[in-house]
Structures are given as C-alpha cells and as structure tokens.
Design an enzyme around this catalytic site. Structure first.
Site, mmCIF file in Angstrom:
data_model
loop_
_atom_site.group_PDB
_atom_site.id
_atom_site.type_symbol
_atom_site.label_atom_id
_atom_site.label_comp_id
_atom_site.label_asym_id
_atom_site.label_seq_id
_atom_site.Cartn_x
_atom_site.Cartn_y
_atom_site.Cartn_z
ATOM 1 N N ARG A 108 0.833 -1.200 0.000
ATOM 2 C CA ARG A 108 0.000 0.000 0.000
ATOM 3 C C ARG A 108 0.867 1.248 0.000
ATOM 4 O O ARG A 108 2.019 1.226 0.415
ATOM 5 C CB ARG A 108 -0.945 -0.024 1.214
ATOM 6 C CG ARG A 108 -1.916 -1.209 1.157
ATOM 7 C CD ARG A 108 -2.748 -1.314 2.426
ATOM 8 N NE ARG A 108 -3.726 -2.392 2.315
ATOM 9 C CZ ARG A 108 -3.491 -3.654 2.609
ATOM 10 N NH1 ARG A 108 -2.281 -4.013 3.020
ATOM 11 N NH2 ARG A 108 -4.424 -4.567 2.483
ATOM 12 N N SER A 110 0.980 3.724 1.875
ATOM 13 C CA SER A 110 1.424 4.223 3.168
ATOM 14 C C SER A 110 2.451 3.320 3.825
ATOM 15 O O SER A 110 2.993 3.672 4.873
ATOM 16 C CB SER A 110 0.219 4.354 4.106
ATOM 17 O OG SER A 110 -0.401 3.091 4.293
ATOM 18 N N CYS A 111 2.720 2.153 3.255
ATOM 19 C CA CYS A 111 3.534 1.160 3.943
ATOM 20 C C CYS A 111 4.612 0.610 3.027
ATOM 21 O O CYS A 111 4.348 0.296 1.881
ATOM 22 C CB CYS A 111 2.647 0.021 4.453
ATOM 23 S SG CYS A 111 3.566 -1.311 5.244
ATOM 24 N N GLY A 112 5.816 0.474 3.568
ATOM 25 C CA GLY A 112 6.904 -0.059 2.767
ATOM 26 C C GLY A 112 7.125 -1.539 2.942
ATOM 27 O O GLY A 112 7.965 -2.128 2.271
#
Length: 273
Positions: A108, A110-112
């Site tokens: 996503r 927002s997330c790595g």
C-alpha cells in the site's frame, strides 16, 4: 514536470466552515494505481503508486529491496492493463539465485513492508555507507527551502510526498513525487541509477516522517545522509547509526535536528547541545 490528466483527477466536496458555512468546492486529487511488479515474469508484489516514473520505481524497488543491483537488470518492460500497470524486470542469471524478501499482499502507498511474511525479512542487516564527505548545515536548509517549489503534483493536490537528491551544496537535482513516501524514494533511487549519478556525493531529502524503511532504502542507494521534514522513529535512528548514515529530521525553515552521525556535518554543529 508536466501535470497530466493521468496523474490528477477532479472531485467535488462539501466544505464546511464556522465562518462561511457550507459550500461546494472542486479539488484536484492525485491518481493512485495498482502497479504489478514481476521479476522474469514471476509476480512479486503489487504497489499502489502514482502512475508516472514507473520504470524508475521498478528499478529503485529492485535495488532498495536487495533483489539485484543495477548492473544485474537487463531490461524493464511496462504495459498498461485494465486493472493498472504491469512492470516486468528481467534479471541476469547471477541475480536470479538471490533470495528476495517474499511478499503475499499488495504494497500500500502508506507502507513499505506490506505483505512481508517473516520478522527476519522485515528488519534486515543493512550495508554500511562508508563516506567521509562533510556537509554544511546551510546546505541542508537550502535543500529544504527549495523542495516545495519542485513538487508540482504536491502543490496542486496537497496529497503526495516527494523525495529529492541534493548535491553537497544543497542544490536539488532529481525530484520524484508519489502518493506513497516509499514509492517516491524508490523512484528517486531508480532515477539516480539511470542517470549515472553518484549517490555518495550528496544527500536525500524526503517530505515525510523518517521510518526505518526510508533509512534502509537510503543505505542501499549508498547515500550518506537523509533529511526528513518530519520526525524519525527510534528504530530509524538505530538503523541509521548501524548503517553509518547521518539522519537529519524535523527539517524546517527555522532549522533542523541531527539524530545520528553528526560528525559528518561541519564542526559548528558537532558540539551543539
């Protein structure tokens, strides 16, 4: 950079204010698309990203995830699909045996680390950036002051992040934008590789908080310093120390704070506090 209709949408909303009351407004919104990334036609992950500089994103992801180095990338193909964009990275035989960090979910914006299966894969040992290049605090401030004008999509939508590369004097070169802060940094990494730039000769600037994944990507790029507009996490500071990276955060118009490897900055900053 041209703002195309592909990167921006237009939406209406109902704005409320205690002074003005209610009114209908129109607002520009950044496009977020599914980018299916595969290696040698084997699906690896799906990234939710702004659909531009997609080749840079794929190359940067390949490097910062430790899949392969730039010399092991033979070709990158980008194809439009009904569901989004398909990108395939073709690797040399020497890279194919390298262990990738497995993923089972989409990444996503927002997330790595979305979809990483094991704790050991989430926080991996980082390469150490061995660079004695000094930087001046004024170079940091110069880069921070300039990055706002280099974000056309961000200024239009107020909904994206940017990652930039500054030279030792704080002059910005390459800048990349995306709805995801990790994607923006991966795009920057890919762009630097394709341009043949020397990451050790400058520093990274990001318009987001500095989590440890951002430090990890900076280390794999080979850049000795990362400057973040917002605050760092505790793990980011610890990993920056381990990787030999100078972590500068809370970088605003009125100054900044150095959280690791302050010796890389000029003496006037070393003894502050």
């Amino acid at each position: 950079m041209d703002i195309s209709g592909e990167r921006v949408g237009r939406r209406t909303g109902l704005e409320w204010s205690p002074i003005r009351g209610c009114r209908t407004i129109e607002r520009a919104t950044p496009t977020e698309a599914a980018i299916g990334l595969s290696f040698d036609r084997r699906p690896h992950t799906v990234l939710m990203a702004t659909p531009d500089d997609v080749e840079d994103l794929a190359i940067g992801f390949t490097l910062t995830e430790g899949v392969a180095n730039f010399a092991e990338i033979l070709d990158v193909t980008v194809e439009a699909a009904a569901e989004g964009i398909l990108v395939d990275v073709r690797l040399t035989p020497s890279a194919k045996a390298r262990k990738m960090r497995p993923r089972t979910l989409e990444g996503r914006s927002s997330c790595g680390l979305c979809g990483v299966q094991r704790l050991a894969d989430a926080v991996r040992p980082l390469p150490v950036v061995a660079s004695n290049r000094p930087f001046d605090p004024r170079a940091v401030q110069r880069a921070v002051a300039a990055i706002g004008d280099r974000q056309p999509l961000g200024r239009l939508t107020r909904a994206t992040h940017a990652a930039a590369f500054a030279n030792a004097d704080g002059e910005l070169g390459l800048v990349r934008e995306d709805v995801g802060r990790h994607n923006a940094l991966d795009k920057l990494a890919g762009g630097l590789l394709r341009a043949g730039a020397d990451p050790a000769g400058g520093f990274v600037v990001v318009t987001s908080r500095c989590s440890f994944e951002m430090v990890e990507k900076t280390a794999r790029i080979g850049c000795p310093m990362i400057v973040a507009i917002s605050a760092p996490t505790d793990l980011a500071i610890r990993k920056a120390e381990e990787a030999g990276i100078t972590l500068v955060a809370l970088a605003r118009d009125d100054g900044h704070t150095v959280f690791s490897r302050a010796e890389r900055l000029k003496p006037e900053l070393r003894h502050v506090g």
